[in-house]
Design a protein around this motif. Structure first.
Motif, PDB file in Angstrom:
ATOM      1  N   ARG A 166      -6.831  -7.833  -6.437  1.00 27.39           N
ATOM      2  CA  ARG A 166      -5.674  -6.868  -5.647  1.00 27.39           C
ATOM      3  C   ARG A 166      -4.381  -6.702  -6.441  1.00 27.39           C
ATOM      4  N   LEU A 167      -4.092  -7.528  -7.172  1.00 24.70           N
ATOM      5  CA  LEU A 167      -2.925  -7.807  -7.985  1.00 24.70           C
ATOM      6  C   LEU A 167      -3.044  -6.495  -9.024  1.00 24.70           C
ATOM      7  N   LYS A 217       0.834  -1.018   0.023  1.00 27.78           N
ATOM      8  CA  LYS A 217       0.126   0.101   0.157  1.00 27.78           C
ATOM      9  C   LYS A 217       0.788   1.058   0.047  1.00 27.78           C
ATOM     10  N   GLN A 218       2.305   1.078  -0.068  1.00 25.13           N
ATOM     11  CA  GLN A 218       2.946   2.294  -0.086  1.00 25.13           C
ATOM     12  C   GLN A 218       2.802   3.120  -1.291  1.00 25.13           C
ATOM     13  N   ARG A 219       2.595   4.503  -1.294  1.00 19.75           N
ATOM     14  CA  ARG A 219       2.438   5.165  -2.393  1.00 19.75           C
ATOM     15  C   ARG A 219       3.755   5.777  -2.996  1.00 19.75           C
ATOM     16  N   VAL A 220       3.855   5.554  -4.339  1.00 21.61           N
ATOM     17  CA  VAL A 220       4.912   5.861  -5.210  1.00 21.61           C
ATOM     18  C   VAL A 220       4.860   7.354  -5.308  1.00 21.61           C
ATOM     19  N   SER A 224      -1.120  -1.421 -11.242  1.00 22.87           N
ATOM     20  CA  SER A 224      -1.653   0.067 -11.626  1.00 22.87           C
ATOM     21  C   SER A 224      -0.779   0.963 -11.089  1.00 22.87           C
ATOM     22  N   SER A 225      -0.288   0.659  -9.463  1.00 20.88           N
ATOM     23  CA  SER A 225       0.527   1.749  -9.109  1.00 20.88           C
ATOM     24  C   SER A 225       1.916   1.815  -9.679  1.00 20.88           C
ATOM     25  N   LEU A 226       2.312   0.369 -10.048  1.00 21.19           N
ATOM     26  CA  LEU A 226       3.644   0.123 -10.357  1.00 21.19           C
ATOM     27  C   LEU A 226       3.827   0.427 -11.771  1.00 21.19           C
ATOM     28  N   PHE A 227       2.606   0.361 -12.825  1.00 20.90           N
ATOM     29  CA  PHE A 227       2.951   1.005 -14.048  1.00 20.90           C
ATOM     30  C   PHE A 227       2.810   2.614 -14.066  1.00 20.90           C
ATOM     31  N   ARG A 228       1.944   2.991 -13.059  1.00 18.15           N
ATOM     32  CA  ARG A 228       2.009   4.646 -12.778  1.00 18.15           C
ATOM     33  C   ARG A 228       3.519   5.179 -12.647  1.00 18.15           C
ATOM     34  N   ALA A 229       4.252   4.259 -11.921  1.00 17.27           N
ATOM     35  CA  ALA A 229       5.739   4.599 -11.705  1.00 17.27           C
ATOM     36  C   ALA A 229       6.541   4.422 -12.812  1.00 17.27           C
TER      37      ALA A 229
END
Length: 376
Positions: free
Chosen positions: A208-209, A14-17, A214-219
């Motif tokens: 959940r994955l 849940k950590q936010r990039v 989505s967070s990973l791809f945003r980064a």
């Protein structure tokens, strides 16, 4: 300290990039003149002023009648024009960057000319007062004309130097973006494989994955650049958490973070490809799996990063040399060279069925900026 980490659910990631770019990222306008507030630029200006004063003295009296006293007087006048002019242009630098080049050039020359006229007028008034002679307008006009020509030449040179710097900086950023973009499809395809393996087995975990991906791809799709070390570590942990869903207990992690990394930065998407190699060419090819060890330490203003993982023993199909461990290692070598010139170390070797990659590069922004100036 060493923190072994077993496989865990993707839902806890849940950590936010931090926002590293994207459509909302502000674009910094290209500068019109070099940063005249910097110590190095001022040193160059002072030296240039002294050389100009020497040329003027030699032009007036020649080498036979060379006078140190005259050189001192001319040098004083030149520096009284150079230093206040540099201070004013330094304050106007943000405005000059927003103006069209012709307007910026005209404003720069007008400011320099204003300082020149003020200094020479004060000097002529002081000379007339001391010698009790009339104010010599023709002498003032000749000196102003000579100074204006010299100022125009110096400003033109400074503009061309900054223009070359801007072009090379744009080419460098484009090259870094191109190198990083070559990682993204590799990362995307392997992440999709992990997702496909979960859809039929556990739809809720697959959902959940998707959120974590989505967070990973945003980064990963953010503009290439330097990011805080903590942000890059958080991104790398996300990747290993996702892979742990596919490999389960076969994938074990050990993180060792030595030192305070506040204020230190590293290229984005630098650690994740190394971990992807460790998983694909090491742990995933071993029936019993293995442990990936990540060590990050601070060496003054530099960062030392090491990734180590087991590989299949000799006789089992595996890359014949460290460079064959996918495109990532060579890609990262090029990205380090683009960011830091020759001020980095990169080594990859196989030792006793273990593959180890070590990187050493500047982490503080001051060192990075000095490297960029030296390269450009």
């Amino acid at each position: 300290m060493t923190y072994p980490e077993p496989a865990r659910s993707a839902g806890i990631i849940k950590q936010r990039v931090g926002d590293g770019g994207g459509p909302g990222k502000k674009t910094v306008p290209a500068q019109f003149l070099p940063d005249l507030c910097s110590v190095s630029a001022l040193a160059v200006l002072v030296l240039t002023g002294e050389l100009l004063a020497l040329v003027l003295v030699l032009a007036m009296g020649g080498l036979r009648d060379f006078s140190w006293q005259r050189l001192g007087a001319v040098s004083l006048t030149v520096q009284w024009v150079v230093l206040p002019g540099a201070a004013l242009l330094c304050q106007l630098r943000p405005l000059l960057a927003r103006l069209p080049h012709k307007a910026a050039g005209g404003l720069s020359f007008a400011v320099t000319l204003l300082v020149l006229v003020t200094v020479l007028s004060a000097q002529e008034w002081w000379r007339a007062s001391i010698s009790r002679q009339p104010f010599d307008n023709w002498s003032l006009a000749a000196n102003v004309l000579l100074g204006a020509i010299c100022a125009g030449v110096v400003l033109r040179y400074a503009y061309l130097q900054q223009l070359l710097h801007n072009q090379q900086r744009a080419e460098l950023e484009a090259r870094i973006n191109a190198l990083q973009s070559r990682i993204r499809p590799h990362f995307l395809f392997n992440s999709m494989n992990s997702l496909a393996s979960l859809i039929a087995v556990d739809p809720q975990r697959a959902e959940r994955l998707v959120e974590d991906l989505s967070s990973l791809f945003r980064a990963s799709l953010a503009d290439a650049g330097l990011v805080p070390v903590q942000q890059e570590v958080a991104l790398a942990r996300r990747y290993l958490q996702i892979e742990s869903l596919r490999l389960g207990a076969r994938l074990r992690q050990s993180w060792r973070l030595d030192g305070d990394f506040d204020g230190l930065r590293m290229p984005s998407m630098m650690l994740q490809p190394l971990l992807e190699n460790a998983v694909l060419h090491g742990v995933a090819r071993l029936h019993e799996g293995g442990e990936i060890s990540v060590t990050i330490s601070r060496d003054g203003g530099r960062l030392r990063l090491r990734v180590e993982n087991p590989i299949p023993p000799a006789g089992v199909a595996r890359p014949q040399r460290p460079e064959a461990n996918g495109i990532a290692t060579e890609n990262i070598r090029h990205r380090l060279a683009a960011h830091y010139g020759n001020r980095f170390r990169f080594s990859a070797l196989v030792d006793d069925n273990r593959y180890r990659v070590e990187l050493l590069f500047p982490g503080d922004m001051g060192a990075v900026e000095k490297t960029a100036e030296a390269e450009l």
